[in-house]
Design an enzyme around this catalytic site. Structure first.
Site, PDB file in Angstrom:
ATOM      1  N   GLU A  34       0.852  -1.108   0.107  1.00  0.00           N
ATOM      2  CA  GLU A  34      -0.050   0.166   0.042  1.00  0.00           C
ATOM      3  C   GLU A  34       0.973   1.244   0.175  1.00  0.00           C
ATOM      4  O   GLU A  34       1.761   1.290   0.694  1.00  0.00           O
ATOM      5  CB  GLU A  34      -0.880  -0.009   1.232  1.00  0.00           C
ATOM      6  CG  GLU A  34      -1.814   1.383   1.347  1.00  0.00           C
ATOM      7  CD  GLU A  34      -3.038   1.379   2.431  1.00  0.00           C
ATOM      8  OE1 GLU A  34      -2.667   0.456   3.357  1.00  0.00           O
ATOM      9  OE2 GLU A  34      -3.760   2.282   2.437  1.00  0.00           O
ATOM     10  N   ARG A 260       5.078 -12.971   9.881  1.00  0.00           N
ATOM     11  CA  ARG A 260       6.059 -11.437   9.613  1.00  0.00           C
ATOM     12  C   ARG A 260       7.162 -11.720  10.174  1.00  0.00           C
ATOM     13  O   ARG A 260       7.477 -12.237  11.003  1.00  0.00           O
ATOM     14  CB  ARG A 260       5.141 -10.468  10.371  1.00  0.00           C
ATOM     15  CG  ARG A 260       3.887  -9.954   9.880  1.00  0.00           C
ATOM     16  CD  ARG A 260       3.270  -9.011  10.706  1.00  0.00           C
ATOM     17  NE  ARG A 260       3.782  -7.564  10.624  1.00  0.00           N
ATOM     18  CZ  ARG A 260       2.972  -6.861   9.556  1.00  0.00           C
ATOM     19  NH1 ARG A 260       2.051  -7.326   8.937  1.00  0.00           N
ATOM     20  NH2 ARG A 260       3.366  -5.695   9.380  1.00  0.00           N
ATOM     21  N   LYS A 270       4.444   0.306   9.054  1.00  0.00           N
ATOM     22  CA  LYS A 270       4.460   1.538   8.453  1.00  0.00           C
ATOM     23  C   LYS A 270       3.794   2.634   9.136  1.00  0.00           C
ATOM     24  O   LYS A 270       4.352   3.824   9.078  1.00  0.00           O
ATOM     25  CB  LYS A 270       3.891   1.417   6.966  1.00  0.00           C
ATOM     26  CG  LYS A 270       4.988   1.074   5.956  1.00  0.00           C
ATOM     27  CD  LYS A 270       4.314   1.211   4.489  1.00  0.00           C
ATOM     28  CE  LYS A 270       3.582  -0.259   3.865  1.00  0.00           C
ATOM     29  NZ  LYS A 270       2.333  -0.082   3.573  1.00  0.00           N
TER      30      LYS A 270
HETATM   31  P1  ATP Z   1       2.677  -2.202   7.672  1.00  0.00           P
HETATM   32  O1  ATP Z   1       2.106  -2.703   8.857  1.00  0.00           O
HETATM   33  O2  ATP Z   1       4.063  -2.097   7.799  1.00  0.00           O
HETATM   34  O3  ATP Z   1       2.189  -1.086   6.803  1.00  0.00           O
HETATM   35  P2  ATP Z   1       1.422  -3.844   5.710  1.00  0.00           P
HETATM   36  O4  ATP Z   1       1.084  -5.254   5.600  1.00  0.00           O
HETATM   37  O5  ATP Z   1       0.141  -3.001   6.158  1.00  0.00           O
HETATM   38  O6  ATP Z   1       2.576  -3.473   6.657  1.00  0.00           O
HETATM   39  P3  ATP Z   1       1.647  -3.314   3.089  1.00  0.00           P
HETATM   40  O7  ATP Z   1       2.003  -2.218   2.208  1.00  0.00           O
HETATM   41  O8  ATP Z   1       0.060  -3.697   2.934  1.00  0.00           O
HETATM   42  O9  ATP Z   1       2.016  -3.349   4.435  1.00  0.00           O
HETATM   43  O10 ATP Z   1       2.502  -4.793   2.624  1.00  0.00           O
HETATM   44  C1  ATP Z   1       2.789  -5.137   1.529  1.00  0.00           C
HETATM   45  C2  ATP Z   1       3.165  -6.698   1.620  1.00  0.00           C
HETATM   46  O11 ATP Z   1       4.327  -6.838   2.569  1.00  0.00           O
HETATM   47  C3  ATP Z   1       2.031  -7.645   2.122  1.00  0.00           C
HETATM   48  O12 ATP Z   1       1.916  -8.834   1.407  1.00  0.00           O
HETATM   49  C4  ATP Z   1       2.524  -7.959   3.614  1.00  0.00           C
HETATM   50  O13 ATP Z   1       2.025  -9.137   4.071  1.00  0.00           O
HETATM   51  C5  ATP Z   1       3.908  -7.807   3.562  1.00  0.00           C
HETATM   52  N1  ATP Z   1       4.666  -7.475   4.916  1.00  0.00           N
HETATM   53  C6  ATP Z   1       4.333  -6.293   5.482  1.00  0.00           C
HETATM   54  N2  ATP Z   1       4.934  -6.308   6.805  1.00  0.00           N
HETATM   55  C7  ATP Z   1       5.611  -7.415   6.717  1.00  0.00           C
HETATM   56  C8  ATP Z   1       6.670  -8.144   7.697  1.00  0.00           C
HETATM   57  N3  ATP Z   1       7.137  -7.566   8.724  1.00  0.00           N
HETATM   58  N4  ATP Z   1       7.241  -9.336   7.238  1.00  0.00           N
HETATM   59  C9  ATP Z   1       7.070  -9.886   6.029  1.00  0.00           C
HETATM   60  N5  ATP Z   1       6.254  -9.479   5.266  1.00  0.00           N
HETATM   61  C10 ATP Z   1       5.550  -8.177   5.383  1.00  0.00           C
HETATM   62 MG    MG Z   2      -1.388  -2.694   4.838  1.00  0.00          MG
END
Ligand code: ATP
Ligand code: MG
Length: 552
Positions: A34, A260, A270
């Site tokens: 995102e 994760r 993020k």
């Molecule tokens: P954040 O909470 O950091 O914003 P998010 O999952 O909301 O993380 P996205 O931009 O939606 O962020 O994530 C893109 C991809 O990266 C998703 O498939 C998510 O599952 C993966 N991802 C995010 N954080 C991690 C992590 N700590 N370890 C492994 N994969 C991750």
């Molecule tokens: Mg997200």
């Protein structure tokens, strides 16, 4: 594909799907960020997995922006994320997509769902909706709008799209079951009204689809064969499947979850990282203390080290925290044999060599003791040199092997010196050391017969370039920081600046910005920044190894 590559349960699954001919056109994966912030090392795990699997099994990967919330997303984040994925070493070629590309199709699927009596327009406010959802132990209650006719729902949804209603006043909800044990299945919201311009679709839309409706449909439209996501989405999987089963779409990707990445002494979301940036706890998303890819890059961490790290941590279903030492280990391992070694003094102490007369002498020294391809540079030695304050002690602790009054020490690549006397300032701190050198004690050709216990680095004053050395330590002082307690848990010593000297030859190197300063650490020259005084700035990439080794 050889068996070595089947090192986790996801690769096992992909390999079995290929073997059993469950996927006809080859493996297709996607990385779906995102654009609401910069990527962090947790994302790197997901990038390495998605792009890695496609590479290993001869497939393809989409970089798909999940841009369904105009309020928190922006084009600048889209740019930054692309920069980071490329830097990490992956290429989506022509497969750059956006959830917003599919807004027209998503809208059609939503109408289809309404026509099948699978969705309804609801007038409950956000708070009312929250309350009626129930809890893990209490079932939800049906919305009073749940029994609107299909015609009414269709009419209202079209009017929502046409902009007749204000932000937040209505939603489109799936009609599933308010008593479902899984709260995600209790008539979840599929669309909400947001009157705000979108960074790509501008003001074409005022209704935006939710993640759970968007993601599965985009996956299906792109023919994703393995939709890999983190464990917190496991509870959303029934909804992922429900949406695809209740619309007319002929592809249904399996969602597979993995753990994760959590890194000790860091925060990894993020949202929380943006809180650090906005509250100015750090200088920006690319602050070298941040676990963001841009922060790591600024600190001089090479992308190969991050790929190695992701490889070593592997893919499992257990959420856990990884020690920061493992990342540092991977960084050193990657830089060790390819990085020039040079001398720097971080906290300079002047030494006058009282028996040295005339011009400085040039002393050739290799850039690396083993990797001779890196060539050599010339050091100088003269009447005034600098050593590090830590390498001199008036009152030495036991086993101190460096310079003491009346003692001798070897200067790396140069001569043995003997301390004769010191000069102190008003506070009683040593401000200058007087020493003599032994001309026949040059490293490699020593005929002096002297046997000093220690070797220290030095920089001759005529060969010294003054620099700022920025040392970084853990951003937090506790292994699992909490966003509510930042003030107490931030490490006050996470950034310390030293005004030191490096050899002039370091500044002249143009083909690499990484150096190992002997006995000091790995540093990276910042080409975009100079200090307020116009000095060259070095960021510490990692400290030297303190004996830590990975367990496996
Ligand atoms: P954040 O909470 O950091 O914003 P998010 O999952 O909301 O993380 P996205 O931009 O939606 O962020 O994530 C893109 C991809 O990266 C998703 O498939 C998510 O599952 C993966 N991802 C995010 N954080 C991690 C992590 N700590 N370890 C492994 N994969 C991750
Ligand atoms: Mg997200």
């Amino acid at each position: 594909m050889n068996n070595e590559n089947i090192r986790d349960f996801i690769r096992e699954r992909v390999s079995r799907d290929i073997r059993e001919e469950r996927i006809s056109g080859g493996v297709v994966t996607r990385f779906p960020p995102e654009p609401n912030g910069y990527l962090h090392i947790g994302h790197a795990k997901s990038i390495c997995l998605n792009f890695g699997i496609a590479e290993e099994f001869g497939g393809i990967t989409y970089l798909r922006f999940d841009d369904t919330n105009p309020l928190s997303e922006s084009a600048s984040f889209v740019e930054a994320i692309q920069t980071d994925v490329k830097w990490l070493g992956f290429d989506w070629e022509s497969r750059l997509t956006f959830a917003s590309d599919y807004f027209p199709q998503l809208y059609e699927f939503a109408e289809e769902l309404i026509k099948r009596d699978g969705a309804f327009v609801c007038d409950l406010s956000f708070e009312e909706l929250q309350q009626s959802r129930g809890t893990l132990v209490k079932p939800g209650i049906d919305s009073p709008y749940r029994n609107r006719s299909i015609e009414e729902n269709l009419d209202l949804f079209r009017r929502m799209r046409a902009g007749e209603f204000i932000t937040g006043s209505k939603t489109l909800r799936a009609k599933i079951d308010m008593r479902a044990p899984n709260i995600n299945m209790r008539d979840p919201v599929l669309y909400r009204i947001i009157h705000a311009p979108h960074h790509r679709t501008e003001s074409n839309w005022c209704i935006y689809p939710m993640y759970d409706f968007t993601h599965c449909i985009c996956d299906a439209l792109e023919g994703i064969t393995h939709s890999l996501c983190t464990l917190e989405f496991a509870d959303h999987r029934p909804l992922y499947d429900w949406v695809l089963e209740n619309i007319n779409i002929n592809f249904h990707p399996p969602q597979i979850e993995f753990s994760r990445l959590g890194l000790e002494y860091n925060v990894m979301s993020k949202r929380v990282l943006s809180q650090l940036v906005e509250s100015r706890y750090v200088t920006g998303w690319d602050d070298p203390r941040m676990p963001t890819l841009s922060g790591l890059r600024k600190r001089g961490v090479p992308p190969a080290a991050i790929r190695d790290f992701c490889n070593r941590i592997g893919i499992t279903k257990q959420n856990n925290y990884i020690e920061t030492e493992l990342l540092d280990f991977c960084v050193r391992n990657t830089l060790e044999n390819t990085t020039r070694r040079a001398m720097a003094v971080k906290r300079p102490l002047e030494v006058e060599i009282t028996n040295f007369e005339g011009d400085d002498v040039g002393l050739p020294a290799p850039w690396h003791p083993k990797n001779l391809e890196l060539g050599e540079r010339t050091l100088t030695f003269g009447r005034t040199i600098y050593i590090d304050r830590d390498d001199f002690a008036l009152d030495p602790p036991p086993k101190f092997k460096r310079l003491v009054q009346g003692g001798i020490v070897r200067l790396r690549y140069a001569f043995i010196i003997e301390c004769l006397d010191v000069e102190k300032d008003e506070q009683g701190t040593v401000s200058k050391v007087f020493a003599k050198y032994y001309p026949t004690s040059r490293s490699g050709a020593d005929t002096s017969g002297l046997k000093p216990k220690g070797v220290i680095q030095f920089v001759a004053s005529n060969n010294a370039h003054s620099v700022e050395m920025h040392d970084y330590d853990r951003l937090f002082s506790v292994p699992t920081p909490h966003r509510e307690r930042f003030d107490e848990e931030l490490n006050p010593l996470s950034h310390v600046v030293h005004h030191g000297f490096v050899e002039k030859a370091v500044i002249a190197v143009s083909d690499s910005h990484s150096f190992q300063f002997e006995r000091v650490g790995f540093y990276y020259r910042d080409l975009h920044k100079s200090s307020d005084e116009g000095q060259v700035v070095f960021h510490r990439t990692v400290p030297l190894n303190q004996g830590w080794k990975p367990k496996v």
